[in-house]
Scaffold this active site. Structure first.
Site, PDB file in Angstrom:
ATOM      1  N   ARG A 126      -9.871   0.066  15.264  1.00  0.00           N
ATOM      2  CA  ARG A 126     -10.065   0.922  14.090  1.00  0.00           C
ATOM      3  C   ARG A 126     -11.254   0.498  13.239  1.00  0.00           C
ATOM      4  O   ARG A 126     -12.007   1.325  12.742  1.00  0.00           O
ATOM      5  CB  ARG A 126      -8.823   0.892  13.186  1.00  0.00           C
ATOM      6  CG  ARG A 126      -7.597   1.552  13.747  1.00  0.00           C
ATOM      7  CD  ARG A 126      -6.545   1.787  12.686  1.00  0.00           C
ATOM      8  NE  ARG A 126      -6.205   0.606  11.897  1.00  0.00           N
ATOM      9  CZ  ARG A 126      -5.104   0.484  11.174  1.00  0.00           C
ATOM     10  NH1 ARG A 126      -4.235   1.471  11.147  1.00  0.00           N
ATOM     11  NH2 ARG A 126      -4.855  -0.608  10.474  1.00  0.00           N
ATOM     12  N   TYR A 182      16.464  30.363   8.755  1.00  0.00           N
ATOM     13  CA  TYR A 182      15.215  31.008   9.155  1.00  0.00           C
ATOM     14  C   TYR A 182      15.054  31.021  10.670  1.00  0.00           C
ATOM     15  O   TYR A 182      15.394  30.048  11.349  1.00  0.00           O
ATOM     16  CB  TYR A 182      14.021  30.255   8.562  1.00  0.00           C
ATOM     17  CG  TYR A 182      13.764  30.554   7.097  1.00  0.00           C
ATOM     18  CD1 TYR A 182      13.537  31.846   6.651  1.00  0.00           C
ATOM     19  CD2 TYR A 182      13.749  29.518   6.176  1.00  0.00           C
ATOM     20  CE1 TYR A 182      13.294  32.103   5.315  1.00  0.00           C
ATOM     21  CE2 TYR A 182      13.504  29.762   4.839  1.00  0.00           C
ATOM     22  CZ  TYR A 182      13.276  31.059   4.411  1.00  0.00           C
ATOM     23  OH  TYR A 182      13.037  31.310   3.093  1.00  0.00           O
ATOM     24  N   LYS A 192       0.853  -1.204   0.000  1.00  0.00           N
ATOM     25  CA  LYS A 192       0.000   0.000   0.000  1.00  0.00           C
ATOM     26  C   LYS A 192       0.886   1.251   0.000  1.00  0.00           C
ATOM     27  O   LYS A 192       2.095   1.160   0.234  1.00  0.00           O
ATOM     28  CB  LYS A 192      -0.912  -0.024   1.225  1.00  0.00           C
ATOM     29  CG  LYS A 192      -0.167   0.011   2.556  1.00  0.00           C
ATOM     30  CD  LYS A 192      -1.071  -0.337   3.725  1.00  0.00           C
ATOM     31  CE  LYS A 192      -0.263  -0.383   5.015  1.00  0.00           C
ATOM     32  NZ  LYS A 192      -1.005  -1.037   6.105  1.00  0.00           N
TER      33      LYS A 192
END
Ligand SMILES: *Cc1c(COP(=O)(O)O)cnc(C)c1O
Length: 370
Positions: free
Chosen positions: A134, A262, A35
Site C-alpha cells: 500500500r 421491499y 483511528k
C-alpha cells in the site's frame, strides 16, 4: 433504553482489554490504535481511558483526531498511521506534536526542511513496505533510506512495517515480511540511531506470533474486543466493548404465502409471527443482512426476513416460545440470556469485517458509555 436504539460502549471493558494486551506485549510499548473515531467507539470518550490504562502511544490518521487528544489535555505520544500531507505536517509540527510516518524521500525532504527552518528535529518513523503493497519505501530503496537517515532537521525515532495477512490461515507470508524487514533494518543499522522503536505487530500478530513482538505493538481491533483473525480464537480475557440493542415495534401474525418487505424477497412458508424493529441501515444495521441477519429476543435467535429497510427490519419470531410484546428488548449485537451475537458473526454473513459494523453503529447513533 431511552430511545429506539441503544449503542452501548463500556469504558471498563476497554480498559480491561488494554491491561491484558499490555501484559502481553511488555516489555514492548503499546500503541492503542484509535483511528476512525476509535473504530466507531468514540475517540473523545475512550482516549483518556486508553492513556489511563497504559497506552504509550495513540495511533490516529487525521489532524482533527489528534486535535481531540490535545484538547483533552492528553500529552501521550501520537503516531500517524498513514503518511501525512504538507498542510497536515505544518499543523502537526507547530501545534499537535504528531510523530509522522515517512514513506517517500519527498516527504522526508519536506519535514527535514521544516525542521531546519524551525531549528529543531522532527520525530519521524520510517515506513517500509515489506509486502503490504500500500505505502512506504520498498525494501530495495536502500539508497533513498540512507539519504533520509542523513537528513538534518529529522530525528528517526522508529522504523515500521505493516502485515498484509497476519490474520490469514497460515503465517508464511507474515514470516517472509518479518525477514524482509529485519534484513533491511540490519542493512540500515549503521545509519540509524540506537534504540529507535522497531514496530511491526498489529492485533493478530500480537496474539499469534508469540514472543516475536518488538519494541512497540500497534494494536487496534483487540482493544475493542473484536476478533483479530478468523483463524485464531481471541484469549477469553478480551471482551467486546460495544453492544447494540433495540426493541420490538410491532408484532403481527402473517398467514402462509404472504411476502414481506421491499421487493417481496421473503415469502412466509407457514403462518408466522413477524416482529418489526425500528432500525435499519439508517441506524447502521447493514442492508446486506437481508434474509441473513439474526437478532436475539427473549434469549432466542430470530432470523431477519426480507429486506432491511432504511428504518425498519423484520424478524421471524414464530419459534420464540414466550409471548413477545411491543417494546420488548431486542439485541442486535451482544448477549441476551445464554445466547450471543457478535460483530464477527454478522460480518461473516456478508463478507465484511466486524469493524465496518462497529463503525456504522458508532457513527450513526449516539453512544451511551457505561
Ligand atoms: C490500523 C492499523 C493497525 C491496527 O490494526 P489492528 O488489526 O486493528 O490491530 C496497526 N498498524 C497500522 C499501520 C494500522 O494502519
Amino acid at each position: 433504553m431511552a430511545h429506539h436504539i441503544e449503542v452501548r460502549v463500556s469504558p471498563e471493558i476497554f480498559a480491561s482489554n488494554i491491561h491484558h494486551i499490555r501484559d502481553r506485549v511488555t516489555p514492548a510499548q503499546l500503541c492503542v490504535v484509535m483511528k476512525a473515531n476509535a473504530y466507531g467507539h468514540g475517540l473523545r470518550a475512550l482516549a483518556p481511558v486508553a492513556v489511563a490504562a497504559g497506552a504509550d502511544y495513540i495511533g490516529i490518521c487525521t489532524n482533527p483526531e489528534a486535535t481531540i487528544l490535545r484538547e483533552l489535555g492528553l500529552t501521550v505520544k501520537i503516531l500517524r498511521l498513514r503518511m501525512g500531507f504538507p498542510e497536515e505536517f505544518e499543523e502537526s509540527i507547530d501545534v499537535l506534536d504528531i510523530e509522522e510516518q515517512v514513506g517517500t524521500l519527498e516527504a522526508a525532504l519536506y519535514l527535514s526542511a521544516a525542521g531546519v527552518q524551525r531549528n529543531r528535529k522532527i520525530p519521524v518513523h520510517l515506513n517500509i513496505d515489506t509486502g503490504m503493497g500500500r505505502s512506504g519505501f520498498f525494501c530495495h530503496e536502500l539508497e533513498e533510506l540512507k539519504k533520509v537517515c542523513g537528513l538534518p532537521g529529522l530525528e528517526i525515532v522508529g522504523i515500521m512495517t505493516h502485515f498484509a495477512s497476519a490474520d490469514g490461515k497460515d503465517l508464511v507470508f507474515t514470516h517472509q515480511q518479518i525477514e524482509n524487514f529485519y534484513n533491511l533494518r540490519r542493512a540500515l543499522s549503521d545509519y540509524l540511531p540506537d534504540n529507535i522503536l522497531t514496530h511491526t505487530h498489529n492485533s493478530a500478530a500480537t496474539f499469534r506470533l508469540g514472543e516475536q513482538c518488538n519494541s512497540l505493538a500497534r494494536v487496534g481491533a483487540a482493544c475493542y474486543g473484536v476478533r483479530t483473525s478468523q483463524n485464531f480464537q481471541n484469549p477469553s480475557e478480551l471482551q467486546p466493548v460495544m453492544s447494540v440493542k433495540t426493541k420490538v415495534a410491532q408484532v403481527r401474525k402473517i398467514p402462509a404465502g404472504r411476502t414481506i418487505g421491499y421487493s417481496s424477497l421473503h415469502t412466509t412458508q407457514r403462518e408466522s409471527l413477524i416482529a418489526s424493529l425500528p432500525v435499519g441501515f439508517g441506524e447502521g444495521y447493514p442492508r446486506s443482512l437481508f434474509n441473513k441477519g439474526i437478532v436475539l429476543i427473549k434469549g432466542h435467535r430470530c432470523p431477519v426476513v426480507g429486506r432491511v429497510s432504511l428504518n425498519i427490519t423484520t424478524v421471524d419470531i414464530t419459534d420464540v416460545p414466550e409471548p413477545v410484546k411491543w417494546g420488548d428488548e431486542v439485541v442486535l449485537v451482544g448477549k441476551q440470556g445464554n445466547e450471543e451475537i457478535t460483530f464477527e458473526e454478522l460480518a461473516d454473513k456478508f463478507d465484511s469485517v466486524h469493524t465496518e459494523i462497529n463503525l456504522m453503529a458508532g457513527f450513526m447513533n449516539e453512544i451511551v458509555y457505561s
